[in-house]
Design an enzyme around this catalytic site. Structure first.
Site, PDB file in Angstrom:
ATOM      1  N   ASP A 197      -6.523  -2.422   3.185  1.00  0.00           N
ATOM      2  CA  ASP A 197      -5.666  -3.387   2.876  1.00  0.00           C
ATOM      3  C   ASP A 197      -5.961  -4.736   3.408  1.00  0.00           C
ATOM      4  O   ASP A 197      -5.349  -5.830   3.138  1.00  0.00           O
ATOM      5  CB  ASP A 197      -4.084  -2.935   3.398  1.00  0.00           C
ATOM      6  CG  ASP A 197      -3.890  -1.381   2.906  1.00  0.00           C
ATOM      7  OD1 ASP A 197      -4.178  -1.375   1.825  1.00  0.00           O
ATOM      8  OD2 ASP A 197      -3.505  -0.555   3.842  1.00  0.00           O
ATOM      9  N   ASP A 243       0.837  -1.062  -0.081  1.00  0.00           N
ATOM     10  CA  ASP A 243      -0.032   0.161  -0.020  1.00  0.00           C
ATOM     11  C   ASP A 243       0.920   1.236   0.086  1.00  0.00           C
ATOM     12  O   ASP A 243       2.032   1.033   0.442  1.00  0.00           O
ATOM     13  CB  ASP A 243      -0.554  -0.260   1.454  1.00  0.00           C
ATOM     14  CG  ASP A 243      -1.672   1.099   1.400  1.00  0.00           C
ATOM     15  OD1 ASP A 243      -2.280   1.538   0.390  1.00  0.00           O
ATOM     16  OD2 ASP A 243      -1.998   1.607   2.510  1.00  0.00           O
ATOM     17  N   LYS A 244       0.520   2.190  -0.388  1.00  0.00           N
ATOM     18  CA  LYS A 244       1.327   3.666  -0.322  1.00  0.00           C
ATOM     19  C   LYS A 244       1.120   4.278   0.947  1.00  0.00           C
ATOM     20  O   LYS A 244       1.738   4.503   1.802  1.00  0.00           O
ATOM     21  CB  LYS A 244       0.954   4.472  -1.635  1.00  0.00           C
ATOM     22  CG  LYS A 244       1.832   5.531  -1.599  1.00  0.00           C
ATOM     23  CD  LYS A 244       1.685   6.301  -2.770  1.00  0.00           C
ATOM     24  CE  LYS A 244       0.443   7.592  -2.618  1.00  0.00           C
ATOM     25  NZ  LYS A 244       0.743   8.558  -1.569  1.00  0.00           N
ATOM     26  N   THR A 245      -0.058   5.010   1.132  1.00  0.00           N
ATOM     27  CA  THR A 245      -0.333   5.953   2.106  1.00  0.00           C
ATOM     28  C   THR A 245      -0.275   5.125   3.570  1.00  0.00           C
ATOM     29  O   THR A 245      -0.795   4.171   3.717  1.00  0.00           O
ATOM     30  CB  THR A 245      -1.846   6.632   1.953  1.00  0.00           C
ATOM     31  OG1 THR A 245      -2.008   6.856   0.666  1.00  0.00           O
ATOM     32  CG2 THR A 245      -1.691   7.641   3.020  1.00  0.00           C
ATOM     33  N   ARG A 281      -5.474   4.243  -7.833  1.00  0.00           N
ATOM     34  CA  ARG A 281      -7.127   4.124  -7.846  1.00  0.00           C
ATOM     35  C   ARG A 281      -7.709   2.866  -7.871  1.00  0.00           C
ATOM     36  O   ARG A 281      -8.676   2.591  -8.370  1.00  0.00           O
ATOM     37  CB  ARG A 281      -7.699   4.900  -8.955  1.00  0.00           C
ATOM     38  CG  ARG A 281      -7.489   6.256  -9.017  1.00  0.00           C
ATOM     39  CD  ARG A 281      -8.397   7.051  -8.996  1.00  0.00           C
ATOM     40  NE  ARG A 281      -8.077   8.497  -8.902  1.00  0.00           N
ATOM     41  CZ  ARG A 281      -7.894   9.339  -7.562  1.00  0.00           C
ATOM     42  NH1 ARG A 281      -7.926   8.816  -6.507  1.00  0.00           N
ATOM     43  NH2 ARG A 281      -7.608  10.524  -7.579  1.00  0.00           N
ATOM     44  N   GLU A 292      -8.134  15.602   6.930  1.00  0.00           N
ATOM     45  CA  GLU A 292      -8.916  16.320   7.432  1.00  0.00           C
ATOM     46  C   GLU A 292      -8.201  17.119   8.814  1.00  0.00           C
ATOM     47  O   GLU A 292      -8.286  18.447   8.819  1.00  0.00           O
ATOM     48  CB  GLU A 292     -10.371  15.666   7.967  1.00  0.00           C
ATOM     49  CG  GLU A 292     -11.163  15.405   6.722  1.00  0.00           C
ATOM     50  CD  GLU A 292     -12.542  14.867   7.128  1.00  0.00           C
ATOM     51  OE1 GLU A 292     -12.416  14.457   8.476  1.00  0.00           O
ATOM     52  OE2 GLU A 292     -13.132  14.711   6.359  1.00  0.00           O
ATOM     53  N   THR A 318      -2.145   1.507  -4.619  1.00  0.00           N
ATOM     54  CA  THR A 318      -2.649   2.655  -3.856  1.00  0.00           C
ATOM     55  C   THR A 318      -4.094   3.082  -4.207  1.00  0.00           C
ATOM     56  O   THR A 318      -4.333   3.077  -5.528  1.00  0.00           O
ATOM     57  CB  THR A 318      -1.631   3.775  -4.038  1.00  0.00           C
ATOM     58  OG1 THR A 318      -2.248   4.867  -3.299  1.00  0.00           O
ATOM     59  CG2 THR A 318      -1.152   4.183  -5.416  1.00  0.00           C
ATOM     60  N   GLY A 319      -4.553   3.823  -3.540  1.00  0.00           N
ATOM     61  CA  GLY A 319      -5.867   4.499  -3.993  1.00  0.00           C
ATOM     62  C   GLY A 319      -5.746   5.748  -4.225  1.00  0.00           C
ATOM     63  O   GLY A 319      -6.832   6.549  -4.858  1.00  0.00           O
ATOM     64  N   ASP A 320      -4.458   6.264  -4.460  1.00  0.00           N
ATOM     65  CA  ASP A 320      -4.144   7.459  -4.808  1.00  0.00           C
ATOM     66  C   ASP A 320      -4.215   7.687  -6.435  1.00  0.00           C
ATOM     67  O   ASP A 320      -4.093   6.921  -7.031  1.00  0.00           O
ATOM     68  CB  ASP A 320      -2.813   8.031  -4.080  1.00  0.00           C
ATOM     69  CG  ASP A 320      -2.745   9.192  -3.380  1.00  0.00           C
ATOM     70  OD1 ASP A 320      -3.662   9.923  -3.857  1.00  0.00           O
ATOM     71  OD2 ASP A 320      -2.110   9.276  -2.186  1.00  0.00           O
TER      72      ASP A 320
END
Lengths: 1110, 351
Positions: free
Chosen positions: A760, A440-442, A731, A518, A640-642
Site C-alpha cells: 500500500d 486496502d482490505k486485508t 486483484r 502460513e 484489494t489484492g484478494d
C-alpha cells in the site's frame, strides 16, 4: 558493472570508500551562508527580504527599518537555530556510530577497530544482539547448520526474526579457517534495484573448492539489522555505509526513499519527518556530493539516480495552503494596484500642490529617481498587507494539531500499544476535506489475524457446523485414524511454506512466519499433531502452492482459500530439477524470472489434496466507521489484492455496499479489450441512468480489466469514477492502486489512502493524505504514511474530529491574519489622504512591529483550542463535514467578508479618531496611539466574537494580551528618548480617550454583531443549528452515554444488525416523537425504552429523539 | 526463548523510540506503554463556555449598548456645549491688497492688523488662545521627518543633522540648531489682546508639555545659525534662551497629524464677561497664502472632554439610538417570527 570484492586482501581495499557515516548537513563554516540560502528560496522570505532592503533607503522608508528587520531576523534565527540543533544532534550520533568498536580480521588476527574504518573486503565479526555496521556477506556463524537470525525491525518494522544462511561453499569452516579465507565476491555495484542481491562467491584454494557459489539476499547481513538468537556471525563487508543503503523485506519494491534514508541514521529520519519533503532533496544531493570524492569511479551519481527513480515524493500541500497562497497572491496584486494608484496620485499631488507648500521645500531640479520615491514609499507602507506572522502562526497551529493527534487517548490502540502519530505535521486540515477514501482490505478492514476455519479434504467438508475445523470431531477422528488423505493434506500444509520453527530451551516450539496465512496453516497443522520441528535438508517442497479459485463456497463466506496439491518426484527428476534450480538461482541477470520458470517446471500434474479456508475477521468497529464516514459524504473505494468474491463479501459485511434491493453491484470484467470495453460502456450507461435514483450503486473491477481500462479507456473510467460513490477493485497490484489514486486526484478530489502493508506504500504516498495502520505486516505503511494509527476505526475520529477542527481553526486563523494586517494597512492608506499622499506612516515603528508580532498574533493562536461543536455532536451528525469538504469556511467569498470587515473597521477607526482628536488634540503621536488602541480593541472583540468556545486559556490570551498592550505601551511611555514618551499616560488620563475607544468598539462591532445574529437566526447554517441543538440538549448527556454503551454491546453481538439498512431513521422514530407524554418523561423514560428495544437505538437514530424529549 | 523474545521486544521498543522521538519519552522500560498521558489539555477537553448568539443575549446586548451610549452621548454633548469658543479667521481680512503672497513676503510692509470680537457668553479663566491653521501639512512625509531629536536634546549631537535635509546645515556647513523643516517653518504671528480696551496679559508660560521641556529639549542648547539662510521660513529664535524655554518652538514641533490644527498660543488668566469686546492686534507675518491655507485666532475655554467637539456627543447619541432601535427591531422580529431553529430536523440531510 560489477564489483569484485577480494576477501581479506588489503591491496584492493583502498578502491572503495570507508565506512564513515556523515549525515550532517552543514559544517561550521558553511552553516550561515547555506542556511540563509535555503531559507531565501521561499518566495515569502524573498519578498520580506526585498521589503527589508528597501527600508534601508531612508528617503523612502516610512518607518524605522527595524520594524521589518526585527521580525525577519527573529523568524530566521528561530529556524536557523532549529537547523543547527538538528545538525549538531546528527553529528553526535554519527560520531557515536563511527566510533563504535567492531572486531575485524586483519593479517589473520582479530583486531578491534572503529566502525568507520571498516573497508570493503574486511571480515567483520558480530556477536549476538549487536548491530550490523555495514552490508555483509555471511561467511560463518556459531550455528552448526550455518544459519543465523536477524531482526530487521529497524529497516522495515517487522519484528519477526528472519533466517540468514551462509553460502554453501563456506559451510563447515571453523573459526580458525575463517580468519584465513581468501576469495572473491562478484557482486553488482550498488544499484537502484535493492530487492535483490545477485552475486557470486568463489573461495580461493586451499579452501574447499573453487566452485562459484550463488549468493542471494538470504546470504547477507544488512546494515542496521540486529543479530539475534545466534552467538556470533561473521561476514565480508561488500558495501560500506557510503555505498549502499539497501534494505531487505518482502515488499522492498515499494519501500520508499524516506525509509531508506532512515538507514543513514535515526536522527536524520526525524529530520525527514519534521521537514517532510524539503530535506529529502537536500539529502539526495548530499549523498551525491559525498560520494563523488573518494568513490567517484563506481558511484557516479548512482544514488541520485536511485533517489530520482524511486520518485521523490512531491511536497504535500493542503487544499487550504493552496487557497491561502492564492489569496496571498490576490492580496499581492491588490497591493500592487494600491501602490500604482496612490503612487501616481502622490506624484501628481506633489507636482500640483506640494510645490506650493513652501515649508516642504521641494527642489525644482530633482534626480531622475524622484518619480519612484512616492510609489516605493507606498510599497513599503503596504508591505504589511501580507502578514509576516502568518507563516509562523500557521506552522505553530499545524504542529499543535499534530500534537493533539499524537496525544489523543481515544485513538490509542490498547491491544498493540500504538498511539496515533502524525508524521507529517503540515496537512491536518486536509483530513477534514477528504472526499475519497481508498482502502486496502486485508489488515486494514480486517484484522489480518488468520484463523484456520474450514477445510475440504478429498471431497469431505470439515468444520461446516461449528465453523471451526479444528474442533470438528470428524476431522479429529480422521487424524487419529491416520487417514492417508488427511495426513498428506496436513503434511503439505505444515511443510510447504517459509515458516521458521524456533525451539525454546523448554522444548516448546513457536513459529516465525512472514505471512500470516502460513502461520495460521502451520499452527492448525500442529494442533492436529503434525508438528513442524525443523526444516533442514528437506528442500523438496519448494513452494508448490497454487492458488486455485475453486471453492466458491468458502469465498462466499469471506474466507481465504488455498488449494493444496502434491506430486511424487523420482530421485532423478529431483536431481535434475535441483540442478536447474541452483543454476537459476546463481544467475546474475533476471534471476527472479528464471527461478519462477524453473519452479513452473515442477508445479504441474499435481493431485489436489484439498482446500483450506482461513478466516480473516473484520476489525472492531469497521462497519460503523464506514457507515459514518459515508454519511459524512466521503466516498469509499476498496482496493484489494484478494479475489472478487471474497472482496465483495467483505464489502457487504463492512457496509461498503448494500445488498440487492437497496444497492446494486455492477461488474466490469472481461478478458479481452473488447469485452472490457463493452462491459465498461454498459456499467457507465446504468450508472448514468440510475444516478438520480436513491439506489446505492457500486462497481466491481478486477486487476486485469483495470489494466486494460487504465491504458485504453481512461476517460470513460474517469467519468465512472466521478459518478460512482463506491467501487471495489480486486486483484490489483500496488502500482494500480497508486494509479487509481492518481486518477481521482486528477479529477480534483481530495484523496486519502489507508493501508497496512508494503503493497500500500505507493498508494499511501501518492494520495493527498496517507494513513498507515501499524499492523501485523510491519510498520512499512505506517512509516511511509502521513498518519499512522492502530486500527481502522480510529479513522473516524481522525477525520471527523481532528480533521474538521483543524480545518475550522486554520480557516479562522488565516483569514484573521489577513484581516488584521489589512486593517492596519487600510488605516495607513486612509491617513495618506490627509497627509498629502506623501507616504507618511501614521504609526511609529515600534507599534507597527509589535502590532504584527505580539498584539494581534498571540490571541488568535488560541484558536487551536476552539471547538465549534462538541466531538459528540460531530460524530452523531457526520454530515456536518460537508462544510469542510466543500471548503465553505475558507474561500474567496468568506475572504471577501473579512476583507470588507477590515476595510469597514479601518474606516471606523480612522474617521472616529480624526474627528474625536481634531483641532488642538491632533498631535501626531497621540493620534497614532488612539488609532492603534482602537484597532487593538476591535481585534480583541473580533476574536471574541469569532471564537465559538472559551477555555480559560483563550480568555487569558485575548484579554491578557489586551492588558499587555497597555502595560507594554505604558512601559514604552516611560522611556524619555522614545517618540511616544508620556503619550500613553496622557491618553489614559483623558476621559475622551476612553470614550473614543468605546465609540470605536460600538460602531465597529455593532453591525458585525447584528449581521452575525441575523444570519445566525434567520438563515442559520447547519453548524449553527447543531450548536443550538447542543445547547438545548445540555442535560441529556447521560442519555447519550447510555445509548452509546448499548450500541457497543450490540455491535459485538451481531453483524447482521449493522449491515442492515439504517437509513430510515426518521420514519422509525416519528410516531414516538409526537407522543407528548413520552416526551415529558425525559431521560429516564426514554432510556428504559431503549433497553426494551435495543435493536433500534443505533447511531443515527439516537440523535433526533434526544432533541424532542428535552 | 522467552528471554529472547523479551530482548526482541526491548529492542523493538528502542528502535521505535529513535524513529519517533516526538512520540513518547522514556521507553527503555518495557513495562511503560506508549499510551499518551491524560490531561484535559492534551485531550482537548478543557472546560469551555460556549456563548451562543441567542435572541435574548443579542437583544439584551444591543439594549445595554444603547442604554450606555445615550447618557454618555448626552454628557459629552453637554460638556462640549459648555465650552465657549470664539473663532476668528483673519488671513483674508488682514491683507488689504490683492497680491497676498507678495504682501506677506515683503519684509517692509506693515503687517499689523486689528480684529474685534464680541464674547457671546461668560468665559471662565483660563481662556486658551490658539492659532488655527488650515491646509498646512505638518504630517507631510518630507516635513514631518525633517528634524533631529538628538540634536534638540544633547549638546554633543549638534552635528547630527543628516535627517534635517534640506535645512540641515548652512551654506558653509555649520550645523543649524534647531535643524530641519519643522523648526524652520516656525509660526510667527503674534497677538496682543485687549478686553474692553484694557490690555490683557496672554500668559505664554507652560504652554508646552512639561515632558517635552524637561526631556526632549535640552536646557543647555541654544539656537545657532537659525534662520540665517537665503530663505527665511518662519520665526527667528532668541539665541540667548535655551531650547527648553522656547515654548513656542516646542509647541510647534509637536507636529499635527491633520492638515487642520490648532496650537496653543497662550492663556488669558482672567474671566471675560458676556458682550465684552475683545480686540486683538495681530502681527500677520506667517505665509499661508502661497498654498491657499487659512489662519484663525481661537479663544476657548475647556471642559472635561477638552475643547469644543460635538462629534463625540452626536456620534454616541446616533449609535445609542441605532442600537436601541436595533434591539427593538430584533425584539419585534423575535416575537413575530419565532424560530426554534435548534431543531436538527431542519438540517438539510434530515429533511
Amino acid at each position: 558493472m560489477k564489483r569484485f570484492v577480494y576477501i581479506n586482501d588489503e591491496s584492493y581495499q583502498n578502491d572503495y570508500c570507508d565506512n564513515q557515516i556523515s549525515n550532517t548537513k552543514y559544517t561550521l563554516w558553511n552553516f550561515l551562508p547555506k542556511n540563509l540560502w535555503e531559507q531565501f528560496r521561499r518566495f515569502m522570505n524573498q519578498y520580506f527580504l526585498l521589503i527589508a532592503c528597501l527600508q534601508l533607503w531612508s528617503l523612502i522608508t516610512p518607518v524605522n527599518p527595524a520594524s521589518t528587520w526585527g521580525p525577519l531576523i527573529v523568524i530566521f534565527a528561530v529556524s536557523a537555530t532549529k537547523e543547527a540543533w538538528d545538525d549538531y544532534n546528527r553529528y553526535i550520533s554519527d560520531k557515536q556510530a563511527n566510533e563504535k568498536k567492531v572486531w575485524i580480521v586483519k593479517n589473520g588476527a582479530r583486531k578491534h577497530i572503529q566502525a568507520q574504518d571498516i573497508r570493503v573486503g574486511n571480515i567483520v565479526w558480530i556477536r549476538e544482539n549487536e548491530e550490523v555496521p555495514c552490508d555483509l556477506v555471511l561467511t560463518g556463524t556459531s550455528e552448526p547448520q550455518g544459519i543465523c537470525h536477524v531482526e530487521t525491525a529497524a529497516l522495515d518494522g517487522e519484528i519477526d526474526l528472519k533466517t540468514r544462511v551462509i553460502p554453501t561453499t563456506c559451510i563447515g569452516l571453523d573459526s580458525e579457517q575463517l580468519h584465513k579465507i581468501k576469495g572473491v565476491i562478484e557482486c553488482p555495484i550498488p544499484d537502484k534495484d535493492i530487492r535483490r542481491f545477485d552475486a557470486n562467491i568463489r573461495l580461493f584454494p586451499p579452501f574447499i573448492d573453487n566452485d562459484i557459489c550463488p549468493l542471494t539476499i538470504n546470504n547477507t547481513l544488512l546494515q542496521s539489522c540486529y543479530l539475534r538468537n545466534t552467538e556470533w556471525a561473521c561476514g565480508v563487508a561488500v558495501y560500506t555505509v557510503h555505498t549502499q543503503f539497501s534494505l531487505e523485506g518482502k515488499h522492498v519494491d515499494n519501500v520508499c526513499l524516506k525509509e531508506r534514508l532512515c538507514l543513514l541514521d535515526n536522527t536524520l529520519c526525524v529530520a525527514v519527518e519534521i521537514y517532510s519533503n524539503e530535506i529529502i532533496k537536500i539529502i539526495i544531493i548530499r549523498i551525491h556530493e559525498n560520494n563523488t570524492a573518494p568513490c567517484s569511479h563506481h558511484m557516479s551519481g548512482n544514488e541520485t539516480k536511485l533517489g530520482m527513480s524511486r520518485g521523490v515524493p512531491e511536497p504535500k500541500l493542503t487544499a487550504m495552503d493552496a487557497m491561502i497562497d492564492k489569496l496571498t497572491g490576490a492580496i499581492f496584486l491588490f497591493q500592487l494596484a494600491v501602490v500604482v494608484v496612490l503612487g501616481s496620485a502622490g506624484n501628481v499631488w506633489k507636482d500640483t500642490e506640494a510645490r506650493k507648500q513652501w515649508y516642504v521645500k521641494y527642489d525644482d531640479d530633482e534626480p531622475w529617481y524622484q518619480i519612484l520615491v512616492i510609489p516605493l514609499r507606498f510599497e513599503l507602507l503596504c508591505s504589511i498587507m501580507i502578514p509576516i506572522s502568518i507563516k509562523v502562526s500557521l506552522d505553530f497551529v499545524k504542529s499543535m494539531y499534530a500534537k493533539f493527534i499524537d496525544w489523543d487517548e481515544e485513538i490509542y490502540d490498547q491491544e498493540t500499544d500504538t498511539p496515533a502519530h502524525a508524521a507529517n505535521t503540515a496537512i491536518s486540515e486536509d483530513l477534514g476535506q477528504v472526499e475519497y477514501i481508498l482502502t486496502d482490505k486485508t489488515g486494514t478492514l480486517t484484522e489480518n489475524k488468520m484463523i484456520f476455519r474450514r477445510c475440504c479434504i478429498a471431497g469431505t467438508l470439515y468444520g461446516n457446523e461449528s465453523g471451526d475445523a479444528l474442533k470438528d470431531i470428524e476431522l479429529l477422528n480422521a487424524v487419529a485414524d491416520n487417514s492417508p488423505h488427511v495426513i498428506k493434506f496436513l503434511t503439505v500444509m505444515a511443510l510447504c511454506n517459509t515458516v521458521i520453527p524456533i525451539k525454546s530451551p523448554s522444548g516448546t516450539i513457536s513459529y516465525k512466519a512472514q505471512s500470516q496465512d502460513e502461520d495460521a496453516l502451520v499452527n492448525a497443522a500442529s494442533n492436529l499433531h503434525v508438528v513442524l520441528v525443523s526444516k533442514n535438508g528437506n528442500n523438496a517442497g519448494q513452494q508448490i502452492k497454487t492458488f486455485v479459485d475453486a471453492v466458491d463456497k468458502y469465498a462466499q463466506l469471506g474466507l481465504r482459500t488455498l488449494c493444496l496439491g502434491w506430486r511424487e518426484l523420482s530421485l532423478e527428476e529431483y536431481l535434475e530439477w535441483s540442478r536447474l534450480f541452483k543454476e537459476a538461482n546463481s544467475a546474475l541477470v533476471d534471476r527472479e524470472w528464471k527461478v519462477a520458470e524453473v519452479c513452473q517446471k515442477l508445479e504441474h500434474t499435481l493431485d489436489i489434496l484439498g482446500i483450506s479456508a482461513i478466516e480473516d475477521r473484520l476489525q472492531d468497529g469497521v462497519p460503523e466507521t464506514i457507515e459514518i464516514l459515508r454519511q459524512s459524504g466521503i466516498n469509499f473505494w476498496m482496493l484489494t489484492g484478494d479475489k472478487q468474491s471474497t472482496a465483495i463479501q467483505i464489502a457487504l459485511l463492512c457496509n461498503l455496499i448494500s445488498s440487492e434491493p437497496k444497492g446494486q453491484l455492477l461488474y466490469i470484467n472481461g478478458k479481452t479489450e473488447d469485452e472490457v470495453a463493452r462491459s465498461l460502456e454498459r456499467v457507465l450507461l446504468t450508472m448514468r441512468i440510475t444516478s438520480s435514483e436513491p439506489k446505492e450503486l457500486a462497481f466491481v473491477v478486477d486487476g486485469w480489466a483495470l489494466e486494460i481500462i487504465l491504458t485504453r479507456y481512461k476517460e470513460a473510467f474517469t467519468e465512472l469514477a466521478v459518478l460512482s460513490k463506491t467501487a471495489i477493485c480486486c486483484r490489483v497490484t500496488p502500482s494500480q492502486k497508486a494509479q487509481l489514486v492518481k486518477l481521482l486526484k486528477s479529477c480534483d478530489y481530495r484523496t486519502l489512502a489507508i493501508g497496512d502493508g508494503g503493497n500500500d506504500v505507493r498508494m499511501i504516498q501518492q494520495a493527498h493524505i496517507g494513513v498507515g495502520i501499524s499492523g501485523r505486516e510491519g510498520l512499512q505503511a505506517a512509516r511511509a504514511a502521513d498518519y499512522s494509527i492502530g486500527k481502522f476505526r480510529f479513522l473516524k475520529r481522525l477525520i471527523l474530529v481532528h480533521g474538521r477542527y483543524s480545518y475550522n481553526r486554520t480557516a479562522f486563523l488565516s483569514q484573521y491574519s489577513f484581516y488584521k494586517s489589512l486593517l492596519i494597512c487600510f488605516i495607513q492608506i486612509l491617513f495618506s489622504f490627509v497627509s498629502g499622499i506623501a507616504g507618511t506612516s501614521l504609526f511609529n515603528s515600534v507599534s507597527l512591529m509589535a502590532y504584527n508580532v505580539f498584539y494581534t498574533s498571540i490571541p488568535v493562536l488560541t484558536t487551536v483550542l476552539d471547538k465549534d461543536l462538541s466531538e459528540k455532536t460531530v460524530t452523531q451528525n457526520p454530515e456536518i463535514l460537508l462544510y469542510c469538504q466543500a471548503g465553505r469556511l475558507l474561500n474567496p467569498s468568506t475572504f471577501a467578508g473579512w476583507f470588507g470587515r477590515s476595510l469597514y473597521h479601518a474606516i471606523v477607526v480612522f474617521l472616529i479618531t480624526i474627528h474625536a482628536y481634531a483641532n488642538e488634540k491632533s498631535e501626531m503621536e497621540e493620534l497614532s496611539m488612539v488609532a492603534l488602541s482602537g484597532s487593538i480593541w476591535l481585534q480583541a472583540f473580533v476574536v471574541t466574537l469569532e471564537m465559538s468556545s472559551f477555555t480559560f486559556l483563550q480568555f487569558l490570551a485575548i484579554w491578557g494580551n489586551f492588558a499587555a498592550f497597555y502595560v507594554i505601551n505604558l512601559c514604552i511611555s516611560t522611556i524619555p528618548t522614545a517618540g511616544m514618551y508620556t503619550i500613553m499616560f496622557r491618553l489614559c488620563r483623558q476621559p475622551s480617550y476612553w470614550i473614543t475607544m468605546l465609540l470605536i468598539s460600538g460602531v465597529g462591532m455593532g453591525p458585525v454583531l447584528a449581521l452575525k445574529y441575523f444570519r445566525y437566526t434567520y438563515s442559520p447554517s447547519a453548524i449553527n443549528i447543531l450548536q443550538k441543538a447542543e445547547r438545548s440538549r445540555g442535560p441529556m448527556y447521560t442519555l447519550v452515554n447510555l445509548e452509546s454503551q448499548l450500541r457497543s454491546e450490540q455491535g459485538n453481538s451481531t453483524n447482521s444488525i449493522l449491515t442492515a439498512p439504517v437509513k430510515n431513521k426518521n420514519s422509525v422514530y416519528e410516531p414516538l416523537l409526537s407522543d407528548s407524554p413520552m416526551a415529558s418523561r425525559r431521560s429516564l423514560a426514554s432510556s428504559s425504552f431503549d433497553i426494551f428495544q435495543p435493536a433500534q437505538s443505533r447511531v443515527p437514530a439516537a440523535y433526533p429523539r434526544n432533541i424532542k424529549t428535552s | 526463548f522467552i528471554f529472547d523474545f523479551f530482548n526482541a521486544r526491548l529492542h523493538f521498543g528502542c528502535s521505535r523510540m529513535q524513529m519517533y522521538p516526538l512520540e513518547m519519552e522514556g521507553n527503555s522500560n518495557p513495562k511503560t506503554t506508549n499510551k499518551p498521558k491524560y490531561s484535559k489539555f492534551t485531550q482537548q477537553e478543557l472546560p469551555a463556555c460556549k456563548p451562543l448568539l441567542t435572541p435574548e443575549i443579542v437583544i439584551a446586548a444591543f439594549a445595554l449598548i444603547g442604554a450606555l451610549f445615550v447618557p454618555i452621548g448626552l454628557a459629552s454633548l453637554h460638556a462640549s456645549r459648555q465650552v465657549v469658543e470664539l473663532v476668528h479667521r483673519y488671513d483674508a481680512s488682514c491683507v488689504p491688497v490683492d497680491d497676498k503672497v507678495g504682501f506677506i513676503q515683503n519684509s517692509r510692509t506693515d503687517k499689523t492688523c486689528t480684529v474685534t470680537m464680541t464674547v457671546p457668553k461668560y468665559m471662565k479663566s483660563p481662556i486658551h488662545v490658539y492659532y488655527l491653521i488650515d491646509g498646512f501639512y505638518q504630517n507631510h512625509r518630507r516635513y514631518v521627518r525633517s528634524r533631529s531629536d538628538k540634536q534638540l536634546r544633547y549638546k554633543s549631537a549638534a552635528h547630527l543633522t543628516s535627517d534635517c535635509v534640506p535645512e540641515g546645515d548652512t551654506a558653509d556647513h555649520a550645523p543649524i540648531v534647531p535643524c530641519g523643516l519643522v523648526a524652520w517653518s516656525l509660526f510667527n504671528d503674534t497677538y496682543t489682546v485687549r478686553v474692553n480696551g484694557v490690555v490683557t496679559q496672554v500668559n505664554k508660560k507652560d504652554i508646552a508639555w512639561k515632558s517635552d521641556k524637561n526631556n526632549k529639549f535640552g536646557k543647555n542648547i541654544y539656537p545657532s545659525n537659525f534662520q540665517k539662510g537665503r530663505l527665511i521660513g518662519g520665526a527667528t529664535l532668541n539665541e540667548s534662551i535655551p531650547l527648553s524655554e522656547q515654548e513656542d518652538l516646542i509647541v510647534w514641533m509637536r507636529t499635527a497629524a491633520l492638515p487642520t490644527f490648532r496650537k496653543l498660543y497662550g492663556r488669558i488668566e482672567k474671566d471675560i464677561n458676556a458682550n465684552d469686546n475683545v480686540t486683538v492686534v495681530i502681527q500677520n507675518n506667517y505665509n499661508t497664502y502661497s498654498f491657499g491655507g487659512s489662519k484663525a485666532l481661537v479663544l476657548s475655554t475647556a471642559s472635561w472632554i477638552g475643547g469644543k467637539n460635538n462629534f463625540i456627543g452626536i456620534a454616541y447619541l446616533t449609535i445609542g439610538g441605532l442600537c436601541l432601535s436595533l434591539a427593538m427591531g430584533f425584539l419585534v422580529l423575535y416575537m413575530v417570527k419565532r424560530r426554534n431553529f435548534g431543531d436538527p430536523s431542519n438540517l438539510s440531510w434530515n429533511r
